[in-house]
Design a protein around this motif. Structure first.
Motif, PDB file in Angstrom:
ATOM      1  N   GLN A 157       0.829  -1.200   0.000  1.00 31.10           N
ATOM      2  CA  GLN A 157       0.000   0.000   0.000  1.00 31.10           C
ATOM      3  C   GLN A 157       0.868   1.256   0.000  1.00 31.10           C
ATOM      4  OE1 GLN A 157      -2.564   0.474   3.419  1.00 31.10           O
ATOM      5  NE2 GLN A 157      -3.801   2.038   2.416  1.00 31.10           N
ATOM      6  N   ALA A 158       1.914   1.246   0.811  1.00 31.00           N
ATOM      7  CA  ALA A 158       2.816   2.405   0.860  1.00 31.00           C
ATOM      8  C   ALA A 158       3.454   2.644  -0.502  1.00 31.00           C
ATOM      9  CB  ALA A 158       3.888   2.191   1.927  1.00 31.00           C
ATOM     10  N   PHE A 159       3.862   1.576  -1.161  1.00 33.44           N
ATOM     11  CA  PHE A 159       4.449   1.722  -2.501  1.00 33.44           C
ATOM     12  C   PHE A 159       3.433   2.285  -3.481  1.00 33.44           C
ATOM     13  CE2 PHE A 159       5.195   0.169  -6.771  1.00 33.44           C
ATOM     14  CZ  PHE A 159       6.490   0.605  -7.003  1.00 33.44           C
ATOM     15  N   ALA A 160       2.235   1.711  -3.488  1.00 32.82           N
ATOM     16  CA  ALA A 160       1.210   2.134  -4.438  1.00 32.82           C
ATOM     17  C   ALA A 160       0.821   3.593  -4.230  1.00 32.82           C
ATOM     18  CB  ALA A 160      -0.021   1.239  -4.314  1.00 32.82           C
ATOM     19  N   GLU A 161       0.812   4.036  -2.997  1.00 36.71           N
ATOM     20  CA  GLU A 161       0.425   5.418  -2.713  1.00 36.71           C
ATOM     21  C   GLU A 161       1.587   6.383  -2.875  1.00 36.71           C
ATOM     22  OE1 GLU A 161      -1.256   5.248   1.166  1.00 36.71           O
ATOM     23  OE2 GLU A 161      -3.192   4.484   0.461  1.00 36.71           O
ATOM     24  N   GLY A 162       2.797   5.861  -3.096  1.00 39.42           N
ATOM     25  CA  GLY A 162       3.947   6.725  -3.322  1.00 39.42           C
ATOM     26  C   GLY A 162       4.410   7.451  -2.075  1.00 39.42           C
ATOM     27  N   THR A 163       4.257   6.830  -0.919  1.00 39.08           N
ATOM     28  CA  THR A 163       4.713   7.416   0.335  1.00 39.08           C
ATOM     29  C   THR A 163       6.234   7.339   0.407  1.00 39.08           C
ATOM     30  OG1 THR A 163       4.476   5.281   1.424  1.00 39.08           O
ATOM     31  CG2 THR A 163       2.595   6.780   1.525  1.00 39.08           C
ATOM     32  N   PRO A 164       6.869   8.028   1.341  1.00 45.45           N
ATOM     33  CA  PRO A 164       8.337   8.022   1.420  1.00 45.45           C
ATOM     34  C   PRO A 164       8.951   6.636   1.534  1.00 45.45           C
ATOM     35  CG  PRO A 164       7.450   9.764   2.785  1.00 45.45           C
ATOM     36  CD  PRO A 164       6.269   8.976   2.301  1.00 45.45           C
ATOM     37  N   GLU A 165       8.160   5.637   2.011  1.00 41.04           N
ATOM     38  CA  GLU A 165       8.725   4.287   2.126  1.00 41.04           C
ATOM     39  C   GLU A 165       8.991   3.675   0.756  1.00 41.04           C
ATOM     40  OE1 GLU A 165       6.193   5.403   3.718  1.00 41.04           O
ATOM     41  OE2 GLU A 165       6.581   5.127   5.864  1.00 41.04           O
ATOM     42  N   ALA A 166       8.255   4.146  -0.272  1.00 39.63           N
ATOM     43  CA  ALA A 166       8.441   3.631  -1.627  1.00 39.63           C
ATOM     44  C   ALA A 166       9.577   4.376  -2.307  1.00 39.63           C
ATOM     45  CB  ALA A 166       7.150   3.798  -2.437  1.00 39.63           C
ATOM     46  N   GLU A 167      10.296   3.665  -3.151  1.00 43.49           N
ATOM     47  CA  GLU A 167      11.495   4.227  -3.755  1.00 43.49           C
ATOM     48  C   GLU A 167      11.238   4.802  -5.141  1.00 43.49           C
ATOM     49  OE1 GLU A 167      14.411   1.208  -3.732  1.00 43.49           O
ATOM     50  OE2 GLU A 167      14.490   1.052  -1.559  1.00 43.49           O
ATOM     51  N   PRO A 168      11.843   5.926  -5.487  1.00 45.97           N
ATOM     52  CA  PRO A 168      11.697   6.506  -6.820  1.00 45.97           C
ATOM     53  C   PRO A 168      12.546   5.756  -7.830  1.00 45.97           C
ATOM     54  CG  PRO A 168      13.245   7.798  -5.544  1.00 45.97           C
ATOM     55  CD  PRO A 168      12.707   6.737  -4.610  1.00 45.97           C
ATOM     56  N   ALA A 169      12.390   6.124  -9.074  1.00 44.64           N
ATOM     57  CA  ALA A 169      13.228   5.536 -10.124  1.00 44.64           C
ATOM     58  C   ALA A 169      14.687   5.847  -9.841  1.00 44.64           C
ATOM     59  CB  ALA A 169      12.825   6.102 -11.487  1.00 44.64           C
ATOM     60  N   PRO A 170      15.599   4.901 -10.119  1.00 45.26           N
ATOM     61  CA  PRO A 170      17.018   5.089  -9.784  1.00 45.26           C
ATOM     62  C   PRO A 170      17.628   6.361 -10.371  1.00 45.26           C
ATOM     63  CG  PRO A 170      16.575   2.818 -10.427  1.00 45.26           C
ATOM     64  CD  PRO A 170      15.327   3.582 -10.714  1.00 45.26           C
ATOM     65  N   ASP A 171      17.269   6.729 -11.590  1.00 44.52           N
ATOM     66  CA  ASP A 171      17.884   7.909 -12.203  1.00 44.52           C
ATOM     67  C   ASP A 171      17.079   9.183 -11.974  1.00 44.52           C
ATOM     68  OD1 ASP A 171      15.709   7.497 -13.788  1.00 44.52           O
ATOM     69  OD2 ASP A 171      16.834   7.077 -15.618  1.00 44.52           O
ATOM     70  N   GLY A 172      15.924   9.048 -11.306  1.00 41.80           N
ATOM     71  CA  GLY A 172      15.123  10.225 -10.991  1.00 41.80           C
ATOM     72  C   GLY A 172      14.410  10.831 -12.183  1.00 41.80           C
ATOM     73  N   LYS A 173      14.467  10.207 -13.350  1.00 45.90           N
ATOM     74  CA  LYS A 173      13.848  10.767 -14.555  1.00 45.90           C
ATOM     75  C   LYS A 173      12.426  10.230 -14.732  1.00 45.90           C
ATOM     76  CE  LYS A 173      18.235  11.242 -17.048  1.00 45.90           C
ATOM     77  NZ  LYS A 173      19.007  10.834 -18.243  1.00 45.90           N
ATOM     78  N   ALA A 174      11.583  11.067 -15.272  1.00 45.08           N
ATOM     79  CA  ALA A 174      10.200  10.680 -15.535  1.00 45.08           C
ATOM     80  C   ALA A 174      10.014  10.521 -17.042  1.00 45.08           C
ATOM     81  CB  ALA A 174       9.236  11.711 -14.975  1.00 45.08           C
ATOM     82  N   ALA A 175      10.357   9.367 -17.567  1.00 43.67           N
ATOM     83  CA  ALA A 175      10.245   9.125 -19.006  1.00 43.67           C
ATOM     84  C   ALA A 175       8.781   8.930 -19.390  1.00 43.67           C
ATOM     85  CB  ALA A 175      11.051   7.892 -19.383  1.00 43.67           C
ATOM     86  N   ARG A 176       8.479   9.090 -20.684  1.00 40.83           N
ATOM     87  CA  ARG A 176       7.144   8.804 -21.187  1.00 40.83           C
ATOM     88  C   ARG A 176       6.946   7.299 -21.231  1.00 40.83           C
ATOM     89  NH1 ARG A 176       6.348   9.394 -26.088  1.00 40.83           N
ATOM     90  NH2 ARG A 176       4.177  10.108 -26.192  1.00 40.83           N
ATOM     91  N   LEU A 177       5.739   6.856 -20.872  1.00 36.90           N
ATOM     92  CA  LEU A 177       5.451   5.431 -20.876  1.00 36.90           C
ATOM     93  C   LEU A 177       5.548   4.862 -22.289  1.00 36.90           C
ATOM     94  CD1 LEU A 177       4.650   3.034 -19.137  1.00 36.90           C
ATOM     95  CD2 LEU A 177       2.261   3.572 -19.617  1.00 36.90           C
TER      96      LEU A 177
END
Length: 325
Positions: free
Chosen positions: A171-191
């Motif tokens: 649930q924490a991951f799905a909601e994007g809370t601090p416990e969930a980790e971002p993408a390693p490079d921090g980039k938001a690519a287009r799907l």
């Protein structure tokens, strides 16, 4: 017992097709109290965000079917709880090039454990309802005891503290809370960009593994089955990024091919189920002769399965790649 062995609508064809019908419908899932329908997956959706929405949908399905497992003996509970866990692990695999790290890997490992705890109940049910017919009473009695034991094993896992901890982390991951980790490079690519690369790679791997299709050994066919399964999940999850009418026939072709390859793999599962029943039989229960009959049933139809597989492979080779349309 009959509720476990004789469901009205729950079979492997239903399970295989249900993924295609249910997985894209993320609009019915929720992230916490926020409907996912508020922000559907599109070509512009970052892969990280898409994965979290898919994880939320998988969690919602798992919660729904977990309740059925804990409260009843209806086989759809075990089947679909396992499907939800498999979908979740597949999503982590599909999006791993963009979203990876200890938390994602830990969640995937826990989902694998839970699926393993549900597996024996599902495998026994499929064997008794699809692989063989006219199961003798003595075999039914032994299978009933095994089914009860397998169900208790699944219930224990799904009601454990370990499950609760997994559910909280998911649930924490799905909601994007601090416990969930971002993408390693921090980039938001287009799907869409991300999806083309993933689908090209997985489609190409399937073609390479099936290059000498007529001469593939059982081990090579097994590797092809794993490859097509991974491709099918990737296509299903990434299709919303392309909004192409060619997506449905492509995914349906992968479903048929996976099903045909799985039918060949069912022989190994049948042998395992027969061995389990023989081991579980009491000294007063003579199962040797009935199990031999069932073994012949399970092994029959080899030529028919091969022809079906060849047709499915040819259909898959012809279908267009919707992400390149």
């Amino acid at each position: 017992m009959e509720a476990i062995l004789q469901p009205p609508c729950c079979n492997k064809t239903f399970i295989r097709l249900s993924f295609f019908e249910v997985a894209p419908s993320l609009a019915v899932a929720t992230v916490g109290s926020m409907p996912v329908s508020a922000s559907r997956i599109t070509a512009e959706t970052p892969p990280d965000a898409a994965l979290r929405r898919i994880a939320a949908a998988c969690r919602a399905d798992l919660s729904k079917y977990r309740a059925i497992v804990l409260e009843s003996r209806r086989p759809i509970g075990i089947h679909q709880a396992r499907v939800a866990l498999r979908r979740l692990r597949a999503a982590f695999s599909v999006f791993r090039p963009a979203v990876d790290g200890p938390e994602v890997r830990a969640l995937s490992a826990e989902a694998k454990w839970l699926a393993g705890e549900c597996g024996p109940a599902r495998d026994l049910h499929v064997f008794l309802t699809e692989s063989v017919t006219d199961v003798p009473p003595v075999v039914k009695r032994v299978a009933a005891r095994l089914a009860s034991s397998h169900l208790q094993r699944a219930r224990a896992a799904l009601s454990s503290a370990r499950y609760s901890a997994f559910d909280e982390r998911l649930q924490a991951f799905a909601e994007g809370t601090p416990e969930a980790e971002p993408a390693p490079d921090g980039k938001a690519a287009r799907l869409a960009t991300f999806g083309r690369a993933v689908l090209d790679a997985r489609h190409g791997k399937v073609l390479r593994r099936g290059r000498t299709f007529e001469r593939l050994s059982e081990e090579q066919l097994h590797r092809l089955r794993i490859g097509i399964k991974k491709l099918r999940y990737a296509a299903t999850y990434l299709a919303p990024a392309f909004a192409s009418p060619a997506a449905k026939p492509y995914i349906e072709a992968t479903v048929r091919l996976q099903g045909a390859l799985g039918a060949l793999n069912d022989r190994a599962t049948a042998a395992r189920m027969l061995a389990d029943i023989a081991t579980a039989a009491r000294p007063t229960e003579d199962t040797a002769a009935p199990l031999k009959v069932l073994a012949r049933q399970a092994a029959s139809g080899e030529k028919r399965r091969r022809r079906k597989l060849e047709r499915a492979w040819k259909e898959f080779r012809k279908v267009g790649r919707f992400w390149r349309a």
